[in-house]
Design a protein around this motif. Structure first.
Motif, PDB file in Angstrom:
ATOM      1  N   GLY A  79      74.063  98.913   7.000  1.00 43.00           N
ATOM      2  CA  GLY A  79      74.411  99.338   8.348  1.00 43.00           C
ATOM      3  C   GLY A  79      73.396 100.310   8.925  1.00 43.00           C
ATOM      4  N   ASN A 326      77.840  96.324   7.571  1.00 37.41           N
ATOM      5  CA  ASN A 326      77.503  97.553   6.852  1.00 37.41           C
ATOM      6  C   ASN A 326      77.411  97.320   5.348  1.00 37.41           C
ATOM      7  OD1 ASN A 326      77.579  99.716   9.013  1.00 37.41           O
ATOM      8  ND2 ASN A 326      79.568  98.765   9.340  1.00 37.41           N
ATOM      9  N   PHE A 434      72.192  96.491  10.306  1.00 40.70           N
ATOM     10  CA  PHE A 434      73.215  95.636  10.896  1.00 40.70           C
ATOM     11  C   PHE A 434      72.959  94.150  10.655  1.00 40.70           C
ATOM     12  CE2 PHE A 434      72.824  99.372  13.861  1.00 40.70           C
ATOM     13  CZ  PHE A 434      73.856 100.090  13.277  1.00 40.70           C
TER      14      PHE A 434
END
Length: 614
Positions: A79, A326, A434
């Motif tokens: 993430g 994440n 991401f």
């Protein structure tokens, strides 16, 4: 003068109120406060209080905690870069610390109030509520003892008398085994009082109490055995840490007895509703009619949802989150799932001479794997919720030298010069945020319900505290340690058959088989960290050595071959890599077997002794 007049008028009005208060207006009880008599004699209000306490049951890497799940070896953080410290840290002295006597006080107060004020409810109802409160308290003590070792056993309110001497409030730490004994004795005492909750998956009942016995007694037995097999056992002189080896057999026997009582109970069964064993394992945790779930933390209304799907949905499938993905599973975990022919789960990426193995399909490298892999991890070539997950790192352009040039695109979902896919809409990409940095996405616990990844809707699937799959594993381990290999083998093979393995795929189970089964069956369910601790191997698995593949998270990236006119064109090869964002090998020190006690707690209670290495 004006100020004096105002004061006089206010005083006059106040006196008038007192003088005319024939009905005791100023003495009336407030209407928005429930007193003890009302609370403890109204079952609905008691259940509301219990709901709050159930909600407060602690976990470490569980209850959809993406960050914690990324801090061991089953996954990494892909993430936001701000949290990349999860890939660049060592377990500190306080890692896992849990010391919650505020919660213990709340439960003790509730138990005392129930006994004192609950005069209008039936004795059966009172015994049930008493049992539920004691179950929750035992869960809290279990969470403390498995992290801290022996902790003070406080079972009633500690009230200061303002004498100036607080010494009587300073309770010393119990011996480590005394806390485990307390948990067992509490469950034995209450399990017969919870019949009204039989069949409930969200409130304590007889089977839930047995499940806690099964797990806690297995932990105590493991500590008694394996801590004492260390070159230098971890102990304290007062046995606040360290369980005598002589107690191991008794604890294993208790764990096995509790486990077998659950397994033989007709109300629970391993989930086998879907003939597709891959989807069956995924659905087992998502189906709220599941016959396997013993006790769960439920999420079922718009007021109580969780964001696990929102946080971890594959990038191309997100509804309204521009910052998804994440938690991404590791190659380490993927390779722990064996092939169905019984061979080791290591992926066949290269021939012995280092030449990449070519696969006709992008899923080819995963074919004939343990069905639990699909139910746990989204890997290349699979879908989620009926939509394909587009995982392709790039293209492998064949060179005249016989090698491949691996090319990737910065733009996800882009097209290569030959008109085919360049880099997939879901990556993977190295050193990006991401998007998967390992080549995998989460499937386990990820809800495929409509709107589950929407910010304002979120997910309603539940978190399993206890399920039958774990109980089979607990029974197998306890039976093995009690020199009952045939019994242990039967339990393990039953689980493996559910995962697609042939009948009796293991002739005689080994301890290593049992440990590997725990990793694959229970991945991301808050067991691995504590399993490695209780077996006293965590410092060996996570030794901080950059060359130790157990201590480092790896990934694997698929590439589409570009070799026009050749049979290998549009086929696939894989590359194993250590993601750039994973910066430091996991290092678990002897000090991490028991978390440190906060200095403020030590200052307030001089009777407490520090944990070893702190």
């Amino acid at each position: 003068m004006k100020i004096k007049i105002v004061h006089f008028l206010c005083l006059a009005m106040l006196v008038a109120c007192f003088s005319c208060d024939n009905d005791g207006w100023l003495e009336r009880d407030p209407k928005n406060i429930i007193d003890d008599d009302q609370l403890w004699n109204d079952p609905e209000l008691v259940v509301s209080l219990l709901a709050n306490y159930y909600d407060r049951i602690p976990s470490m890497h569980g209850v959809f905690y993406s960050g914690g799940m990324a801090e061991i070896d089953d996954a990494m953080w892909s993430g936001h870069f701000d949290q990349n410290w999860r890939n660049d840290f060592q377990y500190g002295n306080d890692y896992g610390r849990y010391w919650d006597y505020t919660f213990i006080r709340d439960i003790n107060l509730a138990l005392e109030n129930l006994e004192e004020f609950g005069t209008e409810i039936s004795e059966t109802q009172k015994a049930q509520f008493n049992g539920e409160l004691r179950f929750i308290r035992a869960m809290v003590y279990f969470e403390m003892v498995k992290r801290m070792g022996g902790v003070p056993l406080v079972t009633e309110q500690l009230i200061y008398d303002y004498s100036g001497n607080p010494e009587y409030l300073q309770v010393p730490r119990a011996k480590e085994y005394e806390v485990y004994d307390f948990i067992f004795e509490e469950m034995e005492a209450i399990k017969g009082n919870l019949s009204s909750n039989e069949g409930s998956r969200t409130r304590a009942n007889r089977i839930t109490a047995l499940a806690l016995e099964s797990r806690a007694m297995l932990y105590a037995a493991s500590l008694a055995k394996y801590n004492n097999l260390m070159d230098t056992p971890i102990t304290l002189p007062g046995e606040e840490v360290g369980i005598p080896a002589s107690m191991a057999t008794g604890y294993y026997e208790k764990a096995l007895a509790a486990s077998q009582e659950i397994i033989e109970d007709s109300g629970y069964a391993l989930y086998n509703q879907n003939a597709n064993k891959q989807m069956n394992f995924y659905e087992m945790l998502m189906d709220k009619a599941s016959s396997e779930i013993i006790f769960a933390k439920d999420y079922e209304t718009s007021l109580k949802t969780h964001g696990f799907t929102f946080e971890n949905i594959p990038r191309s499938l997100t509804d309204d989150n521009e910052y998804p993905t994440n938690l991404t599973p590791s190659l380490n975990l993927v390779e722990s799932f064996d092939y169905l022919d019984g061979s080791d789960g290591t992926l066949n990426i290269e021939d012995t001479d280092g030449t990449p193995i070519v696969y006709d399909e992008i899923t080819g490298i995963f074919d004939n794997k343990d069905a639990r892999l699909y139910g746990t991890v989204i890997y290349p070539g699979t879908e989620f919720g009926g939509s394909p997950v587009k995982l392709q790192a790039g293209v492998a352009v064949y060179q005249e030298s016989g090698a491949y040039e691996l090319l990737t695109a910065q733009e996800l979902g882009s097209t290569y010069d030959d008109g085919g896919l360049f880099t997939g809409a879901d990556g993977p990409q190295d050193n990006a945020q991401f998007v998967s940095n390992t080549g995998f996405y989460m499937r386990k616990f990820l809800s495929d319900a409509s709107g589950a990844s929407l910010r304002g809707v979120a997910s309603q699937n539940w978190w399993p505290w206890f399920r039958l799959g774990e109980i089979y594993l607990n029974a197998a381990e306890a039976a093995f340690e009690l020199n009952q290999p045939a019994v242990a083998t039967g339990y393990i093979n039953t689980l493996r058959e559910r995962a697609g393995f042939p009948e009796n795929s293991i002739a005689t189970v080994t301890l290593q088989d049992i440990r590997e089964e725990r990793r694959t069956e229970l991945a991301f369910e808050d067991h691995r960290f504590f399993d490695l601790k209780r077996w006293r191997v965590a410092h060996e698995v996570w030794d901080g050595d950059e060359s130790n593949e157990n201590a480092v998270v790896y990934g694997v990236f698929p590439y589409r071959i570009v070799r026009p006119g050749h049979p290998d064109n549009d086929k696939y090869i894989y590359q194993k890599l250590r993601p750039t964002r994973f910066r430091r090998a996991r290092l678990f020190r002897f000090a991490n077997y028991y978390a440190s006690i906060d200095q403020g707690v030590l200052n307030n209670n001089p009777k407490l002794v520090r944990n070893p290495f702190h």
